[in-house]
Design an enzyme around this catalytic site. Structure first.
Site, short mmCIF file in Angstrom:
data_model
loop_
_atom_site.label_atom_id
_atom_site.label_comp_id
_atom_site.label_asym_id
_atom_site.label_seq_id
_atom_site.Cartn_x
_atom_site.Cartn_y
_atom_site.Cartn_z
N GLY A 18 -28.54 42.62 -18.49
CA GLY A 18 -28.23 42.03 -19.79
C GLY A 18 -29.13 42.46 -20.94
O GLY A 18 -29.28 41.72 -21.91
N ASN A 20 -28.53 44.83 -23.10
CA ASN A 20 -27.67 45.00 -24.28
C ASN A 20 -27.27 43.64 -24.87
O ASN A 20 -27.19 43.49 -26.08
CB ASN A 20 -26.44 45.84 -23.95
CG ASN A 20 -26.74 47.32 -23.97
OD1 ASN A 20 -26.98 47.88 -25.03
ND2 ASN A 20 -26.77 47.95 -22.80
N MET A 93 -19.40 45.50 -14.96
CA MET A 93 -19.06 46.54 -13.99
C MET A 93 -17.70 46.36 -13.31
O MET A 93 -17.46 46.91 -12.25
CB MET A 93 -20.17 46.63 -12.91
CG MET A 93 -21.55 46.93 -13.47
SD MET A 93 -21.56 48.39 -14.56
CE MET A 93 -21.44 49.69 -13.35
N ILE A 95 -13.33 46.29 -13.85
CA ILE A 95 -12.29 46.83 -14.73
C ILE A 95 -11.29 45.72 -15.05
O ILE A 95 -10.74 45.09 -14.13
CB ILE A 95 -11.59 48.03 -14.07
CG1 ILE A 95 -12.63 49.16 -13.88
CG2 ILE A 95 -10.41 48.51 -14.92
CD1 ILE A 95 -12.11 50.34 -13.08
N LEU A 96 -11.09 45.47 -16.33
CA LEU A 96 -10.14 44.42 -16.74
C LEU A 96 -8.72 44.96 -16.69
O LEU A 96 -8.47 46.11 -17.08
CB LEU A 96 -10.49 43.94 -18.15
CG LEU A 96 -11.86 43.26 -18.28
CD1 LEU A 96 -12.25 43.10 -19.74
CD2 LEU A 96 -11.87 41.90 -17.57
N ASN A 110 -16.54 48.22 -25.57
CA ASN A 110 -17.38 48.48 -24.40
C ASN A 110 -18.46 49.48 -24.77
O ASN A 110 -18.26 50.34 -25.63
CB ASN A 110 -16.52 49.06 -23.26
CG ASN A 110 -17.33 49.32 -22.01
OD1 ASN A 110 -18.21 48.53 -21.64
ND2 ASN A 110 -17.08 50.44 -21.33
N HIS A 112 -20.66 52.51 -23.12
CA HIS A 112 -20.62 53.39 -21.95
C HIS A 112 -21.73 54.45 -22.06
O HIS A 112 -21.86 55.09 -23.12
CB HIS A 112 -19.25 54.08 -21.87
CG HIS A 112 -19.11 54.96 -20.68
ND1 HIS A 112 -18.95 54.45 -19.41
CD2 HIS A 112 -19.17 56.31 -20.55
CE1 HIS A 112 -18.88 55.46 -18.55
NE2 HIS A 112 -19.02 56.59 -19.21
N SER A 139 -21.84 55.72 -25.91
CA SER A 139 -20.69 55.55 -26.81
C SER A 139 -20.22 54.10 -26.79
O SER A 139 -20.19 53.48 -25.72
CB SER A 139 -19.51 56.41 -26.35
OG SER A 139 -19.90 57.73 -26.08
N GLU A 145 -6.16 50.09 -21.56
CA GLU A 145 -5.86 50.04 -20.12
C GLU A 145 -6.44 51.23 -19.36
O GLU A 145 -6.67 51.17 -18.18
CB GLU A 145 -4.34 50.03 -19.92
CG GLU A 145 -3.79 48.63 -20.00
CD GLU A 145 -2.35 48.58 -19.55
OE1 GLU A 145 -2.06 49.08 -18.45
OE2 GLU A 145 -1.53 48.05 -20.32
N ASP A 148 -12.47 53.81 -19.96
CA ASP A 148 -13.39 54.56 -20.84
C ASP A 148 -12.67 55.56 -21.75
O ASP A 148 -13.21 56.64 -22.03
CB ASP A 148 -14.47 55.28 -20.01
CG ASP A 148 -15.32 54.31 -19.20
OD1 ASP A 148 -15.51 53.18 -19.65
OD2 ASP A 148 -15.78 54.69 -18.11
N GLU A 177 -28.94 52.58 -26.86
CA GLU A 177 -27.82 51.62 -26.73
C GLU A 177 -28.14 50.34 -27.50
O GLU A 177 -27.28 49.77 -28.18
CB GLU A 177 -27.55 51.30 -25.26
CG GLU A 177 -26.98 52.47 -24.49
CD GLU A 177 -26.35 52.08 -23.18
OE1 GLU A 177 -26.92 51.23 -22.47
OE2 GLU A 177 -25.29 52.63 -22.86
#
Ligand code: GRF
Length: 192
Positions: A18, A20, A93, A95-96, A110, A112, A139, A145, A148, A177
């Site tokens: 955490g 970020n 970590m 994937i939605l 997000n 990355h 980035s 969907e 990245d 970041e």
């Protein structure tokens, strides 16, 4: 005209450390910040970042990701309850699903650790070093969907030195970041 005027309600999804999240919380407390962080959710109830959220008096929840739909449905309810305008993924970590993205219907961002479109997915620093790249970086992009692959909002480079290894590179990238995620959110809110 600003597309998102006023302070926006932000939720952050995390999975671990955490750092970020910490930088976003710090930024949100600045006088001219455009955001309020009001909700933190982790798929890992033991995530360090949840402790920091508690310390910062931000509502936080650990919801195990045993069954994808349980995590997503519970989170969607919370996002609605707290009237969230933007969801920021920070070291999240999982994937939605497309279904989640559609149902939430607000922007999802997000961070990355690569110079997208290079190195989608995991082990980005390892791959950059192996390929003898001169630069690595991070980035911030919109979540779609496709993993990245959404529009990049902001990215920043760091030089890869001959002496760098995965750990030293990760450290350098993490530092930028913390600087660019708040900037990217500002840019997103003001430039659209
Ligand atoms: C960051 O490097 C981020 O880009 C990646 O995971 C790391 C998370 O670090 N997706 P932290 O949990 O924010 O400290």
């Amino acid at each position: 005209m600003e597309k998102y005027p006023g302070k926006k309600n932000i939720a952050v999804f995390i999975s671990g450390r955490g750092s970020n999240l910490k930088s976003l919380i710090k930024h949100s407390k600045k006088k001219n910040s455009l955001i309020k962080i009001i909700l933190v959710i982790s798929n890992n109830p033991d995530a360090e970042g949840l402790k920091y959220a508690s310390k910062s008096k931000i509502k936080n929840y650990g919801i195990k990701f045993t069954k994808n739909s349980n995590f997503e449905n519970s989170s969607l309810k919370l996002l609605k309850k707290y009237n969230i305008d933007i969801l920021c993924l920070a070291g999240f970590m999982k994937i939605l699903s497309g279904n989640f993205i559609k149902k939430f219907s607000k922007p999802i961002l997000n961070i990355h650790p690569s110079l997208l479109p290079k190195y989608k997915g995991l082990n980005t620093h390892e791959r950059a070093i192996k390929n003898k790249d001169r630069f690595a970086g991070s980035s911030i992009h919109k979540v779609t969907e496709k993993l990245d692959s959404g529009k990049v909002i902001l990215q920043k480079k760091v030089k890869i030195l001959k002496s760098d290894n995965v750990r030293s590179l990760e450290k350098k990238v993490l530092k930028i970041e913390h600087e660019i995620y708040p900037k990217a959110i500002n840019k997103f809110l003001t430039n659209l």
